[in-house]
Design an enzyme around this catalytic site. Structure first.
Site, PDB file in Angstrom:
ATOM      1  N   SER A 116       1.005  -1.328   0.028  1.00 12.46           N
ATOM      2  CA  SER A 116      -0.003   0.003   0.055  1.00 12.46           C
ATOM      3  C   SER A 116       0.851   1.104  -0.062  1.00 12.46           C
ATOM      4  O   SER A 116       2.036   1.088   0.538  1.00 12.46           O
ATOM      5  CB  SER A 116      -0.886  -0.153   1.352  1.00 12.46           C
ATOM      6  OG  SER A 116      -1.418   1.403   1.359  1.00 12.46           O
ATOM      7  N   TYR A 140      -1.874  -0.265  10.157  1.00 10.56           N
ATOM      8  CA  TYR A 140      -2.230  -0.890   8.916  1.00 10.56           C
ATOM      9  C   TYR A 140      -1.044  -0.654   8.199  1.00 10.56           C
ATOM     10  O   TYR A 140      -0.466  -1.755   7.477  1.00 10.56           O
ATOM     11  CB  TYR A 140      -3.367  -0.207   8.259  1.00 10.56           C
ATOM     12  CG  TYR A 140      -3.471  -0.492   7.050  1.00 10.56           C
ATOM     13  CD1 TYR A 140      -3.939  -1.816   6.386  1.00 10.56           C
ATOM     14  CD2 TYR A 140      -3.145   0.383   5.963  1.00 10.56           C
ATOM     15  CE1 TYR A 140      -3.928  -2.127   5.176  1.00 10.56           C
ATOM     16  CE2 TYR A 140      -3.288   0.062   4.571  1.00 10.56           C
ATOM     17  CZ  TYR A 140      -3.671  -1.391   4.102  1.00 10.56           C
ATOM     18  OH  TYR A 140      -3.853  -1.568   2.782  1.00 10.56           O
ATOM     19  N   LYS A 144       2.020  -3.386   6.522  1.00 10.80           N
ATOM     20  CA  LYS A 144       2.605  -3.726   5.054  1.00 10.80           C
ATOM     21  C   LYS A 144       4.058  -3.562   5.041  1.00 10.80           C
ATOM     22  O   LYS A 144       4.948  -4.207   4.426  1.00 10.80           O
ATOM     23  CB  LYS A 144       1.756  -2.569   4.186  1.00 10.80           C
ATOM     24  CG  LYS A 144       0.495  -2.908   4.146  1.00 10.80           C
ATOM     25  CD  LYS A 144       0.139  -4.077   3.336  1.00 10.80           C
ATOM     26  CE  LYS A 144      -1.365  -4.287   3.390  1.00 10.80           C
ATOM     27  NZ  LYS A 144      -1.911  -5.669   2.635  1.00 10.80           N
TER      28      LYS A 144
HETATM   29  N1  UFG Z   1     -13.330  10.620   2.810  1.00 11.09           N
HETATM   30  C1  UFG Z   1     -14.412  11.480   2.952  1.00 11.09           C
HETATM   31  N2  UFG Z   1     -15.469  10.760   3.216  1.00 11.09           N
HETATM   32  C2  UFG Z   1     -15.736   9.580   3.262  1.00 11.09           C
HETATM   33  C3  UFG Z   1     -14.571   8.614   3.200  1.00 11.09           C
HETATM   34  C4  UFG Z   1     -13.624   9.198   2.626  1.00 11.09           C
HETATM   35  O1  UFG Z   1     -14.302  12.724   3.059  1.00 11.09           O
HETATM   36  O2  UFG Z   1     -16.959   8.957   3.513  1.00 11.09           O
HETATM   37  C5  UFG Z   1     -12.161  11.163   2.327  1.00 11.09           C
HETATM   38  C6  UFG Z   1     -10.865  10.761   3.493  1.00 11.09           C
HETATM   39  O3  UFG Z   1     -10.907  11.516   4.553  1.00 11.09           O
HETATM   40  C7  UFG Z   1      -9.904  11.071   2.543  1.00 11.09           C
HETATM   41  C8  UFG Z   1     -10.174  10.673   0.973  1.00 11.09           C
HETATM   42  O4  UFG Z   1     -11.579  11.009   1.008  1.00 11.09           O
HETATM   43  O5  UFG Z   1      -9.272  12.417   2.450  1.00 11.09           O
HETATM   44  C9  UFG Z   1      -9.701   9.318   0.486  1.00 11.09           C
HETATM   45  O6  UFG Z   1     -10.445   8.614   1.401  1.00 11.09           O
HETATM   46  P1  UFG Z   1     -10.493   6.538   1.137  1.00 11.09           P
HETATM   47  O7  UFG Z   1     -10.743   6.136   2.539  1.00 11.09           O
HETATM   48  O8  UFG Z   1     -11.230   6.552  -0.051  1.00 11.09           O
HETATM   49  O9  UFG Z   1      -8.889   6.301   0.851  1.00 11.09           O
HETATM   50  P2  UFG Z   1      -7.489   6.605   1.796  1.00 11.09           P
HETATM   51  O10 UFG Z   1      -6.596   7.561   0.873  1.00 11.09           O
HETATM   52  O11 UFG Z   1      -7.825   7.099   3.204  1.00 11.09           O
HETATM   53  O12 UFG Z   1      -7.033   5.132   1.814  1.00 11.09           O
HETATM   54  C10 UFG Z   1      -6.360   4.731   0.731  1.00 11.09           C
HETATM   55  C11 UFG Z   1      -6.433   2.979   0.834  1.00 11.09           C
HETATM   56  C12 UFG Z   1      -5.802   2.603   2.294  1.00 11.09           C
HETATM   57  C13 UFG Z   1      -4.358   3.149   2.302  1.00 11.09           C
HETATM   58  C14 UFG Z   1      -4.406   4.913   2.408  1.00 11.09           C
HETATM   59  C15 UFG Z   1      -3.005   5.124   2.376  1.00 11.09           C
HETATM   60  O13 UFG Z   1      -7.765   2.862   0.935  1.00 11.09           O
HETATM   61  O14 UFG Z   1      -5.665   1.273   2.160  1.00 11.09           O
HETATM   62  O15 UFG Z   1      -5.010   4.972   1.105  1.00 11.09           O
HETATM   63  O16 UFG Z   1      -2.136   4.643   1.411  1.00 11.09           O
HETATM   64  F1  UFG Z   1      -3.862   2.784   3.582  1.00 11.09           F
END
Ligand code: UFG
Length: 325
Positions: A116, A140, A144
């Site tokens: 990741s 998490y 990894k």
């Molecule tokens: N977000 C919202 N509302 C939601 C869900 C997400 O505003 O309901 C925002 C989050 O705060 C973030 C962005 O949208 O700013 C993207 O969020 P995601 O949860 O879709 O993805 P992340 O970037 O947090 O997570 C991804 C992978 C993880 C990994 C992470 C860091 O899903 O497995 O990138 O590499 F760990």
């Protein structure tokens, strides 16, 4: 040519199984269905088993003429990993060690690992190259990172060959609308917006409007799950012929802010996304953007589905079809 896919009934796993079967490879799916789902299996042989149970994985690997293993089976919720690190360290590390142990016993030396972008922590450089320092800041991401370190030691000591694929933001669904993304609980941005639009979630929360980005919301590198799946097919072909282990980013090298994703989703669905502004989620970084040169050079990876429009359109089609009722 046989391959075992641990976690093949999950979101990225099931798309990869589909891609491998389409290319004519023989697939054995190993899954305990804790988060995977039977309806996401499109073919191949199924072994229901748990990686925490060493015996069941050993049996699955010993009895077959398997050339490589892809390991998708892991816990993936960043937030939960903060609250319950024991669960993440225990599960993600022990299950991976069991799998590697069983592989070595069965003399299988080719391993493709779902890593990741979380291994990088807060980026010091954008786009992030694979040579970027590794500084994961949530449990998490640490799991990894630790597994990547274990792989390097196992390569040196036991001749294991691996390709560790560092995913950025996996999104979208397959173009036939057969496979898609459904986690429980869902934490990812695009499915959460779509679940809200379908009335399956009461609220949609936008986490963080004070990031140092153009519109104040976090920027992410969204990559279509079918392109991710294809990268695994290419990695399988690569690992069979090459003698070198690799760490490879899988991202599109294109960033979209949360507000931009909301706007695109409104255009595609024709629906207004009402959101509640909430503070930043713990551990969210302002910008994540992948350098994808290594994936192109080593795997010959080409992105075919990763425009933000195709990602949202395919996800919307799948969600409408599968979650309407
Ligand atoms: N977000 C919202 N509302 C939601 C869900 C997400 O505003 O309901 C925002 C989050 O705060 C973030 C962005 O949208 O700013 C993207 O969020 P995601 O949860 O879709 O993805 P992340 O970037 O947090 O997570 C991804 C992978 C993880 C990994 C992470 C860091 O899903 O497995 O990138 O590499 F760990």
């Amino acid at each position: 040519m046989k391959i075992l896919v641990a976690g093949g009934a999950g979101y990225i796993g099931s798309h990869t199984v589909k891609g491998l079967i389409q290319e004519g490879f023989e697939v054995t799916v190993f899954d305990n269905f804790s988060t995977g789902r039977k309806e996401l299996l499109v073919g191949g042989e199924l072994v229901v088993g748990d990686l925490m149970d060493k015996k069941s994985i050993k049996n699955a690997l010993m009895s077959k003429n398997i050339k490589a293993v892809i390991h998708f089976a892991s816990l993936i919720q960043v937030g939960e990993s903060y609250e319950n690190p024991k669960k993440y360290y225990t599960h993600n590390l022990i299950s991976s060690l069991n799998l590697l142990d069983a592989m070595l016993e069965a003399d299988i030396k080719n391993f493709i690992f779902s890593s990741s972008a979380a291994v990088y922590g807060v980026p010091q450089q954008i786009p992030i190259p694979e040579s970027h320092p590794l500084n994961p800041f949530n449990p998490y991401g640490q799991t990894k990172y630790f597994i990547e370190k274990i792989l390097q030691d196992y390569e040196r000591a036991y001749g294991l060959k691996f390709i560790s694929l560092r995913y950025f933001n996996a999104a979208g669904a397959d173009s036939e609308g057969r496979l898609g993304e459904l986690h429980n609980p869902e934490t990812h941005l695009i499915p959460n917006i779509l679940l809200f639009l379908l009335g399956k979630k009461e609220n949609f929360d936008l986490f963080g409007t004070d990031f140092p980005t153009e519109d104040g919301t976090a920027v992410r590198d969204y990559v279509h799950v079918t392109d991710l799946a294809q990268a695994h097919v290419l990695a399988f072909k690569e690992i069979l012929t090459s003698s070198k282990s690799e760490f490879i980013n899988l991202g599109a090298n294109k960033g979209y802010s949360v507000l931009e994703v909301i706007k695109k989703t409104e255009e595609i669905t024709g629906k207004k996304v009402q959101y509640k502004e909430k503070p930043r989620r713990e551990g969210d970084v302002p910008v994540l953007l992948a350098s994808k040169e290594k994936a192109e050079q080593i795997l010959g990876w080409e992105l075919c589905f990763s425009s933000i429009e195709t990602i949202i359109e395919t996800a919307w089609n799948w969600h409408k079809k599968n979650l309407k009722n």
